[in-house]
Write a protein that holds these residues in place. Structure first.
Motif, PDB file in Angstrom:
ATOM      1  N   PHE A  52      16.818   8.534  -0.323  1.00  0.00           N
ATOM      2  CA  PHE A  52      17.895   7.555  -0.167  1.00  0.00           C
ATOM      3  C   PHE A  52      17.942   6.622  -1.383  1.00  0.00           C
ATOM      4  CE2 PHE A  52      19.552   3.458   1.278  1.00  0.00           C
ATOM      5  CZ  PHE A  52      20.718   3.830   1.925  1.00  0.00           C
ATOM      6  N   TYR A  53      16.773   6.219  -1.864  1.00  0.00           N
ATOM      7  CA  TYR A  53      16.699   5.341  -3.035  1.00  0.00           C
ATOM      8  C   TYR A  53      17.253   6.049  -4.268  1.00  0.00           C
ATOM      9  CZ  TYR A  53      14.662   2.080  -6.423  1.00  0.00           C
ATOM     10  OH  TYR A  53      14.488   1.172  -7.442  1.00  0.00           O
ATOM     11  N   LEU A  54      16.911   7.321  -4.418  1.00  0.00           N
ATOM     12  CA  LEU A  54      17.425   8.089  -5.548  1.00  0.00           C
ATOM     13  C   LEU A  54      18.941   8.182  -5.500  1.00  0.00           C
ATOM     14  CD1 LEU A  54      17.032   9.993  -7.984  1.00  0.00           C
ATOM     15  CD2 LEU A  54      16.755  11.871  -6.341  1.00  0.00           C
ATOM     16  N   SER A 102       0.823  -1.202   0.000  1.00  0.00           N
ATOM     17  CA  SER A 102       0.000   0.000   0.000  1.00  0.00           C
ATOM     18  C   SER A 102       0.858   1.253   0.000  1.00  0.00           C
ATOM     19  CB  SER A 102      -0.926   0.013   1.212  1.00  0.00           C
ATOM     20  OG  SER A 102      -0.188  -0.094   2.415  1.00  0.00           O
ATOM     21  N   ALA A 103       0.496   2.189  -0.891  1.00  0.00           N
ATOM     22  CA  ALA A 103       1.272   3.419  -1.044  1.00  0.00           C
ATOM     23  C   ALA A 103       0.501   4.611  -0.494  1.00  0.00           C
ATOM     24  CB  ALA A 103       1.596   3.635  -2.527  1.00  0.00           C
ATOM     25  N   SER A 104      -0.219   4.389   0.605  1.00  0.00           N
ATOM     26  CA  SER A 104      -1.062   5.449   1.156  1.00  0.00           C
ATOM     27  C   SER A 104      -0.264   6.490   1.920  1.00  0.00           C
ATOM     28  CB  SER A 104      -2.125   4.836   2.069  1.00  0.00           C
ATOM     29  OG  SER A 104      -1.514   4.076   3.100  1.00  0.00           O
ATOM     30  N   GLY A 105       0.908   6.130   2.419  1.00  0.00           N
ATOM     31  CA  GLY A 105       1.711   7.075   3.184  1.00  0.00           C
ATOM     32  C   GLY A 105       2.847   7.662   2.367  1.00  0.00           C
ATOM     33  N   SER A 106       3.466   8.701   2.906  1.00  0.00           N
ATOM     34  CA  SER A 106       4.607   9.337   2.242  1.00  0.00           C
ATOM     35  C   SER A 106       5.891   8.950   2.959  1.00  0.00           C
ATOM     36  CB  SER A 106       4.449  10.866   2.266  1.00  0.00           C
ATOM     37  OG  SER A 106       3.293  11.256   1.552  1.00  0.00           O
ATOM     38  N   GLN A 107       6.894   8.571   2.169  1.00  0.00           N
ATOM     39  CA  GLN A 107       8.203   8.209   2.718  1.00  0.00           C
ATOM     40  C   GLN A 107       9.286   8.914   1.907  1.00  0.00           C
ATOM     41  OE1 GLN A 107       8.530   3.953   4.175  1.00  0.00           O
ATOM     42  NE2 GLN A 107       6.877   3.653   2.694  1.00  0.00           N
ATOM     43  N   LEU A 134      18.813  -5.695   5.393  1.00  0.00           N
ATOM     44  CA  LEU A 134      18.815  -5.462   3.953  1.00  0.00           C
ATOM     45  C   LEU A 134      17.925  -4.266   3.674  1.00  0.00           C
ATOM     46  CD1 LEU A 134      18.448  -9.087   2.541  1.00  0.00           C
ATOM     47  CD2 LEU A 134      20.518  -7.698   2.609  1.00  0.00           C
ATOM     48  N   ARG A 135      18.451  -3.312   2.926  1.00  0.00           N
ATOM     49  CA  ARG A 135      17.657  -2.133   2.606  1.00  0.00           C
ATOM     50  C   ARG A 135      17.425  -2.058   1.098  1.00  0.00           C
ATOM     51  NH1 ARG A 135      18.569   3.969   5.111  1.00  0.00           N
ATOM     52  NH2 ARG A 135      16.538   4.807   4.444  1.00  0.00           N
ATOM     53  N   ILE A 136      18.472  -1.731   0.354  1.00  0.00           N
ATOM     54  CA  ILE A 136      18.413  -1.736  -1.106  1.00  0.00           C
ATOM     55  C   ILE A 136      19.519  -2.650  -1.600  1.00  0.00           C
ATOM     56  CG2 ILE A 136      18.590  -0.359  -3.218  1.00  0.00           C
ATOM     57  CD1 ILE A 136      17.726   2.072  -1.559  1.00  0.00           C
ATOM     58  N   VAL A 137      19.177  -3.583  -2.476  1.00  0.00           N
ATOM     59  CA  VAL A 137      20.174  -4.529  -2.946  1.00  0.00           C
ATOM     60  C   VAL A 137      20.211  -4.534  -4.468  1.00  0.00           C
ATOM     61  CG1 VAL A 137      19.894  -6.009  -0.933  1.00  0.00           C
ATOM     62  CG2 VAL A 137      18.580  -6.498  -2.993  1.00  0.00           C
ATOM     63  N   ASP A 138      21.375  -4.858  -4.994  1.00  0.00           N
ATOM     64  CA  ASP A 138      21.522  -5.150  -6.415  1.00  0.00           C
ATOM     65  C   ASP A 138      21.043  -6.592  -6.583  1.00  0.00           C
ATOM     66  OD1 ASP A 138      22.521  -6.004  -8.940  1.00  0.00           O
ATOM     67  OD2 ASP A 138      23.950  -4.344  -8.916  1.00  0.00           O
ATOM     68  N   GLU A 139      19.786  -6.741  -6.987  1.00  0.00           N
ATOM     69  CA  GLU A 139      19.111  -8.028  -6.907  1.00  0.00           C
ATOM     70  C   GLU A 139      19.817  -9.118  -7.715  1.00  0.00           C
ATOM     71  OE1 GLU A 139      15.275  -9.763  -5.381  1.00  0.00           O
ATOM     72  OE2 GLU A 139      16.670  -8.185  -4.831  1.00  0.00           O
ATOM     73  N   ARG A 140      20.344  -8.778  -8.869  1.00  0.00           N
ATOM     74  CA  ARG A 140      21.006  -9.786  -9.706  1.00  0.00           C
ATOM     75  C   ARG A 140      22.238 -10.348  -9.017  1.00  0.00           C
ATOM     76  NH1 ARG A 140      25.179  -9.496 -13.483  1.00  0.00           N
ATOM     77  NH2 ARG A 140      25.070 -10.973 -15.226  1.00  0.00           N
ATOM     78  N   VAL A 192       6.609   7.269  -2.368  1.00  0.00           N
ATOM     79  CA  VAL A 192       6.315   5.975  -1.743  1.00  0.00           C
ATOM     80  C   VAL A 192       7.550   5.322  -1.145  1.00  0.00           C
ATOM     81  CG1 VAL A 192       4.352   5.605  -3.262  1.00  0.00           C
ATOM     82  CG2 VAL A 192       6.578   4.654  -3.894  1.00  0.00           C
ATOM     83  N   GLY A 193       8.703   5.965  -1.283  1.00  0.00           N
ATOM     84  CA  GLY A 193       9.910   5.449  -0.649  1.00  0.00           C
ATOM     85  C   GLY A 193      10.820   4.652  -1.550  1.00  0.00           C
ATOM     86  N   GLY A 194      10.538   4.643  -2.860  1.00  0.00           N
ATOM     87  CA  GLY A 194      11.413   3.926  -3.783  1.00  0.00           C
ATOM     88  C   GLY A 194      11.103   2.446  -3.814  1.00  0.00           C
ATOM     89  N   ASP A 195      12.125   1.636  -3.600  1.00  0.00           N
ATOM     90  CA  ASP A 195      11.989   0.193  -3.775  1.00  0.00           C
ATOM     91  C   ASP A 195      13.129  -0.471  -3.014  1.00  0.00           C
ATOM     92  OD1 ASP A 195      10.888  -2.171  -4.885  1.00  0.00           O
ATOM     93  OD2 ASP A 195      12.321  -2.135  -6.524  1.00  0.00           O
ATOM     94  N   PHE A 196      13.106  -1.813  -2.986  1.00  0.00           N
ATOM     95  CA  PHE A 196      14.211  -2.541  -2.370  1.00  0.00           C
ATOM     96  C   PHE A 196      15.204  -3.052  -3.402  1.00  0.00           C
ATOM     97  CE2 PHE A 196      10.976  -5.621  -3.363  1.00  0.00           C
ATOM     98  CZ  PHE A 196      11.674  -6.726  -3.816  1.00  0.00           C
ATOM     99  N   MET A 197      14.871  -2.928  -4.706  1.00  0.00           N
ATOM    100  CA  MET A 197      15.791  -3.322  -5.770  1.00  0.00           C
ATOM    101  C   MET A 197      16.468  -2.082  -6.345  1.00  0.00           C
ATOM    102  SD  MET A 197      13.850  -6.249  -7.976  1.00  0.00           S
ATOM    103  CE  MET A 197      12.771  -7.470  -7.210  1.00  0.00           C
ATOM    104  N   HIS A 198      17.763  -2.129  -6.426  1.00  0.00           N
ATOM    105  CA  HIS A 198      18.568  -1.009  -6.893  1.00  0.00           C
ATOM    106  C   HIS A 198      18.102  -0.506  -8.259  1.00  0.00           C
ATOM    107  CE1 HIS A 198      22.069   1.395  -7.952  1.00  0.00           C
ATOM    108  NE2 HIS A 198      22.261   0.640  -9.015  1.00  0.00           N
ATOM    109  N   GLY A 199      17.645   0.752  -8.302  1.00  0.00           N
ATOM    110  CA  GLY A 199      17.345   1.431  -9.549  1.00  0.00           C
ATOM    111  C   GLY A 199      16.053   1.052 -10.230  1.00  0.00           C
ATOM    112  N   ARG A 200      15.438  -0.064  -9.875  1.00  0.00           N
ATOM    113  CA  ARG A 200      14.341  -0.627 -10.671  1.00  0.00           C
ATOM    114  C   ARG A 200      13.205   0.360 -10.922  1.00  0.00           C
ATOM    115  NH1 ARG A 200      10.008  -5.272  -8.994  1.00  0.00           N
ATOM    116  NH2 ARG A 200      10.068  -4.065  -7.054  1.00  0.00           N
ATOM    117  N   MET A 201      12.672   0.971  -9.872  1.00  0.00           N
ATOM    118  CA  MET A 201      11.466   1.779 -10.026  1.00  0.00           C
ATOM    119  C   MET A 201      11.716   3.119 -10.708  1.00  0.00           C
ATOM    120  SD  MET A 201       9.187  -0.234  -8.978  1.00  0.00           S
ATOM    121  CE  MET A 201       7.779   0.849  -9.009  1.00  0.00           C
TER     122      MET A 201
END
Length: 611
Positions: free
Chosen positions: A254-256, A243-248, A383-389, A315-324
């Protein structure tokens, strides 16, 4: 003799071929399969077996964000009979390649009326030079399809600029309307792009508004009615779980920075912005009957990308590096997919050539630099943001990236998974638990627990298991095994939990083990010692309260016409807002103890077809 105009056209085509070839090579070189990509394939397996578009047979849960992507793989499997991982890899890679080609061709068409221009590949090369862009050219996820939709959308808008028609007279504006309507089925956030272009068409061509709506609405509306009646939801279940109802905004920033810093991406964006600015400056000196439409299209494209970019940060980005951030970045680069060399204007020619050289230099350095990544040290390291591959290659102790479901079996948390699963199936057990054999070093395994002999509706529950990594477990398990996760992608109970404060983006919900056991066929006397039996007993009683029963009925009860209509009503009400608390003490008042309504129904599970 080749004319100046044909040279402009030829250079545009060559530019498109070059960037497409580089994109294909880069994606193929880094081909792999992600755990999340395997989640999609589980649904395809159920489709092929005849269990419907579900993750677990007997539970109508839509675990895939992209509706079209799962059906594309399904059709590919019907036609080819190939492994699903192979179909997903090739489809994603081909879609990415075609998207890069179409994007360059579309941008080149903006300049086809000018007979003195030389076009060079630019924006697509900047994009594909980024390691995550090449990573997600495969991965099993729908990024290739999303790029193809965006590129096609851009191409159709360029054709609309010229008010072009197909040979049989259909206006490209109606194809653009149809494409805009499909946006929601590719990825929900692409509805922003499709909505803006649809609104543009309605404003600019008001007299044909009904034709535009007729082209845009029927397909997505038909699927939306199906989704509401079949799944009992207005949106894919992934949108409920994440759910993306809140702001992060802090997490988004940090994701950027995690995306920008390794590649000095700000420099590449500045070079692209300078190229765009140079082209705008030149355009102000050129007269064109389509300049107003062209301005609208370019402005709409960049505006949609910027709004998308801000949404990802919110929404705070993502947990996969760069994906979103890949999709809005690709969109922002569309107007500079080719850089323009005006052979009759020496100053702008020199400036454009300089920007082209600078852009290619940045791209070359980015490819060479790559993205070094190491696993966090220590078993308890967050684990926060990872290079998934790279993460899964390291986590599975492999020399090559993961490409098939069985490649994940060497991961630590999959130790003994297959033999213990088969033991549990053979004994008709109720639940497969992950256990810890030792702490230092950390050694994990799995252990089945027996099924209740009581005559309750839960006694018919299939052998179940829960792990956060939903793809590797589900694709290494037969279809008569119920595979769940604790954060809610395939488990509506978990998806409707409150978000964990300061939790990992995309993994910030957690259903306690006691609730997972309560919703299974495990009797209380077989509950493992590390699980609170009293908690399980109370949770199991709570599952039979009215709000839980309504949820279970929406996705587990047999699908009749009456249930389909009830689900539509549910999707417009409690299906949008229903949330649960993890603490049993939060549920007060008397609970039903005599002849409660069922929360589980018998199911006919078809196994994978023999191919």
């Amino acid at each position: 003799m080749t004319t100046a105009r044909s040279l402009t056209t030829l250079s545009g085509v060559i530019s498109a071929v070059v960037v497409a070839a580089l994109g294909f090579y880069g994606g193929w070189q880094r081909r792999w399969m992600s755990d999340d990509g395997l989640i999609v394939l589980r649904t395809v397996r159920n489709l092929l077996a005849g269990n419907g578009p579900v993750f677990n047979a007997g539970e109508r849960v839509e675990t895939n964000t992209s509706t079209l992507w799962q059906y594309i793989i399904y059709i590919g499997a019907l036609i080819s009979g190939s492994r699903l991982e192979t179909i997903a890899l090739w489809a994603a890679l081909v879609f990415t390649t075609v998207a890069l080609f179409i994007a360059a061709v579309a941008t080149a068409k903006l300049y086809q009326g000018n007979n003195r221009l030389l076009l060079l590949p630019f924006g697509g090369i900047l994009y594909i030079s980024l390691p995550p862009a090449r990573d997600f050219a495969t991965s099993g996820l729908e990024w290739g399809l999303s790029l193809l939709w965006i590129a096609t959308w851009w191409f159709l808008m360029v054709q609309w600029v010229e008010d072009a028609r197909l040979r049989w007279g259909i206006k490209y504006s109606y194809l653009l309307a149809f494409c805009s309507g499909l946006s929601w089925l590719v990825r929900p956030e692409l509805a922003l792009y499709g909505g803006l272009s649809g609104l543009m068409l309605l404003i600019m061509d008001r007299k044909n508004w009904w034709k535009i709506l007729l082209a845009a609405i029927p397909v997505p509306l038909a699927y939306q009615v199906f989704r509401m009646g079949y799944y009992g939801l207005l949106v894919p279940h992934t949108a409920v779980a994440k759910s993306a109802s809140g702001s992060q905004w802090g997490d988004g920033w940090f994701y950027l920075m995690d995306f920008v810093t390794p590649y000095h991406l700000w420099l590449g964006v500045l070079i692209a912005a300078a190229a765009a600015g140079l082209r705008v400056w030149n355009a102000t000196r050129e007269a064109s009957i389509s300049v107003n439409r062209r301005t609208v299209v370019i402005g709409l494209t960049c505006g949609a990308a910027l709004i998308h970019f801000l949404y990802v940060l919110r929404v705070g980005g993502d947990f996969m590096h760069g994906r979103m951030l890949l999709l809005p970045l690709f969109t922002l680069l569309l107007p500079v997919s080719v850089v323009v060399i005006d052979r009759q204007r020496i100053p702008t020619t020199v400036a454009a050539a300089g920007l082209f050289i600078a852009g290619m230099g940045w791209s070359f350095a980015t490819v060479l630099g790559g993205h070094p990544y190491q696993l966090p040290e220590g078993d308890e390291a967050p684990l926060r943001i990872v290079d998934e591959r790279i993460f899964w290659q390291l986590a599975t102790y492999r020399d090559q990236p993961t490409r098939y479901a069985e490649d994940f079996l060497t991961a630590r948390n999959m130790n003994n998974f297959v033999p213990m699963l088969e033991q549990g199936r053979a004994a008709h057990d109720a639940q497969l638990f992950q256990i810890r054999l030792s702490q230092h070093p950390l050694v994990l395994s799995w252990e089945p627990r027996p099924r209740t002999t009581e005559h309750t509706d839960l006694a018919d529950m299939p052998l179940s298991l829960t792990m956060i990594n939903l793809g590797m477990t589900s694709m290494n398990a037969p279809l008569d095994v119920r595979v769940l996760d604790n954060m809610g992608l395939a488990n509506p109970l978990a998806g409707r939990q409150p978000r964990v404060v300061n939790g990992r983006v995309g993994h910030d919900k957690n259903l306690p083990l006691e609730w997972q056991v309560a919703d299974s066929a495990v009797p209380l006397d077989a509950v493992p010692s590390w699980v609170d039996k009293a908690y399980v007993k109370r949770a199991r009683e709570i599952l039979y309260t009215p709000e839980y029963q309504k949820l279970f009925a929406s996705y587990r009860s047999p699908l009749t016409f009456k249930r389909f209509l009830a689900n539509i009503k549910f999707s417009l009400g409690a299906g949008r807002t229903l949330q649960f608390q993890e603490d049993p003490a939060a549920y007060q008042g008397p609970l039903p103890v005599v002849d409660p309504l069922p929360i589980n129904w018998p199911r006919d599970i078809k196994l994978d077809p023999v191919r």
